[in-house]
Scaffold this motif. Structure first.
Motif, mmCIF file in Angstrom:
data_model
loop_
_atom_site.group_PDB
_atom_site.id
_atom_site.type_symbol
_atom_site.label_atom_id
_atom_site.label_comp_id
_atom_site.label_asym_id
_atom_site.label_seq_id
_atom_site.Cartn_x
_atom_site.Cartn_y
_atom_site.Cartn_z
ATOM 1 N N PRO A 1 -6.972 -0.801 -19.392
ATOM 2 C CA PRO A 1 -8.310 -0.384 -19.804
ATOM 3 C C PRO A 1 -8.813 0.856 -19.066
ATOM 4 N N ILE A 2 -8.519 0.979 -17.794
ATOM 5 C CA ILE A 2 -8.957 2.167 -17.060
ATOM 6 C C ILE A 2 -8.201 3.386 -17.576
ATOM 7 N N GLY A 3 -6.925 3.229 -17.844
ATOM 8 C CA GLY A 3 -6.162 4.323 -18.447
ATOM 9 C C GLY A 3 -6.740 4.726 -19.786
ATOM 10 N N ASP A 4 -7.182 3.737 -20.573
ATOM 11 C CA ASP A 4 -7.815 4.041 -21.860
ATOM 12 C C ASP A 4 -9.119 4.820 -21.665
ATOM 13 N N ALA A 5 -9.913 4.423 -20.664
ATOM 14 C CA ALA A 5 -11.173 5.130 -20.395
ATOM 15 C C ALA A 5 -10.898 6.567 -19.952
ATOM 16 N N ILE A 6 -9.896 6.750 -19.099
ATOM 17 C CA ILE A 6 -9.541 8.102 -18.654
ATOM 18 C C ILE A 6 -9.055 8.923 -19.849
ATOM 19 N N THR A 7 -8.229 8.332 -20.699
ATOM 20 C CA THR A 7 -7.735 9.036 -21.887
ATOM 21 C C THR A 7 -8.889 9.475 -22.773
ATOM 22 N N LEU A 8 -9.864 8.610 -22.975
ATOM 23 C CA LEU A 8 -11.043 8.958 -23.765
ATOM 24 C C LEU A 8 -11.740 10.185 -23.178
ATOM 25 N N PRO B 1 -17.382 5.806 -22.560
ATOM 26 C CA PRO B 1 -17.982 6.241 -23.827
ATOM 27 C C PRO B 1 -19.490 6.480 -23.724
ATOM 28 N N ARG B 2 -20.183 5.725 -22.873
ATOM 29 C CA ARG B 2 -21.628 5.944 -22.721
ATOM 30 C C ARG B 2 -21.909 7.310 -22.097
ATOM 31 N N LEU B 3 -21.098 7.714 -21.146
ATOM 32 C CA LEU B 3 -21.292 9.025 -20.517
ATOM 33 C C LEU B 3 -21.066 10.149 -21.518
ATOM 34 N N LEU B 4 -20.089 9.973 -22.401
ATOM 35 C CA LEU B 4 -19.805 11.012 -23.394
ATOM 36 C C LEU B 4 -20.931 11.166 -24.411
ATOM 37 N N PRO C 1 -18.080 16.762 -21.698
ATOM 38 C CA PRO C 1 -16.913 16.012 -21.221
ATOM 39 C C PRO C 1 -16.592 16.181 -19.733
ATOM 40 N N VAL C 2 -16.618 17.393 -19.219
ATOM 41 C CA VAL C 2 -16.291 17.559 -17.795
ATOM 42 C C VAL C 2 -17.377 16.928 -16.927
ATOM 43 N N ASP C 3 -18.640 17.058 -17.327
ATOM 44 C CA ASP C 3 -19.717 16.413 -16.579
ATOM 45 C C ASP C 3 -19.592 14.889 -16.660
ATOM 46 N N ALA C 4 -19.208 14.395 -17.834
ATOM 47 C CA ALA C 4 -19.005 12.953 -17.994
ATOM 48 C C ALA C 4 -17.876 12.479 -17.081
ATOM 49 N N LEU C 5 -16.801 13.249 -17.022
ATOM 50 C CA LEU C 5 -15.683 12.893 -16.146
ATOM 51 C C LEU C 5 -16.120 12.923 -14.686
ATOM 52 N N ALA C 6 -16.913 13.907 -14.300
ATOM 53 C CA ALA C 6 -17.413 13.983 -12.923
ATOM 54 C C ALA C 6 -18.277 12.764 -12.596
ATOM 55 N N GLN C 7 -19.152 12.391 -13.502
ATOM 56 C CA GLN C 7 -20.001 11.214 -13.283
ATOM 57 C C GLN C 7 -19.161 9.942 -13.237
#
Length: 183
Positions: free
Chosen positions: A123-130, A75-78, A83-89
């Motif tokens: 929790p990691i699945g939840d973070a990925i889903t976010l 959530p901090r990255l978002l 979103p794609v940059d946040a996912l990359a980071q």
């Protein structure tokens, strides 16, 4: 009535965990020596063993801290990135997390690692889903992927040997990210 931990005891515990995290990330689990951890953390061995009676209990806590940090990062990255940059980071941090996970799981007995892995997948699945949901909402991530797909794809990280880490940890994550992008 449960007695609250003293402030100095909590600080000692936090220092021990932080030193152990750095050591696992830098040198791996095989090199983790509890007496060296205690010395670098500025505590006696008795203090270390009061908090972590075995090497495995310390490693489990290191792993839990890594999971908590990884989950909290999404959530901090978002807040600051597309979103794609946040996912990359986030994937960059997944690579570092996997290095710790690989070492910890190799060192901890099967019954313990099953429990900590099960704890992290939710929790990691939840973070990925976010992250995926934000990317889909922005029109950047494919509609046909979910957190389970991503977990399977990034699972290779915990299987890399140390000598191939720098060559194979981050580049395949970029390939995964490219595959997640909406065309």
């Amino acid at each position: 009535m449960v007695k609250a931990a003293r402030k100095d005891a909590l600080e000692n515990r936090a220092r021990i965990i932080e030193v152990a995290r750095r050591e696992v990330a830098a040198s791996g689990v095989a090199e983790l020596r509890l007496n060296a951890i205690a010395k670098e953390a500025g505590v006696g061995q008795g203090t270390l063993y009061r908090h972590f009676p075995t090497r495995e209990t310390l490693l489990v806590e290191v792993y839990r801290q890594e999971v908590d940090d990884l989950v909290g990062l999404a959530p901090r990255l978002l807040e600051t990135a597309e979103p794609v940059d946040a996912l990359a980071q986030w994937f960059d941090q997944v690579a570092e997390y996997a290095r710790v996970k690989r070492g910890v799981l190799a060192a901890v007995e099967a019954s313990v690692w099953r429990g900590i892995t099960n704890r992290s997948l939710g929790p990691i699945g939840d973070a990925i889903t976010l992250l995926l949901d934000a990317g889909r909402a922005a029109g950047q991530i494919r509609e046909d992927v979910d957190a389970g797909d991503v977990i399977v794809l990034i699972g290779y990280l915990s299987r890399l040997d140390e000598d191939e880490w720098s060559r194979r940890a981050h580049r395949p994550l970029r390939i995964v990210l490219d595959g997640l992008r909406r065309r």
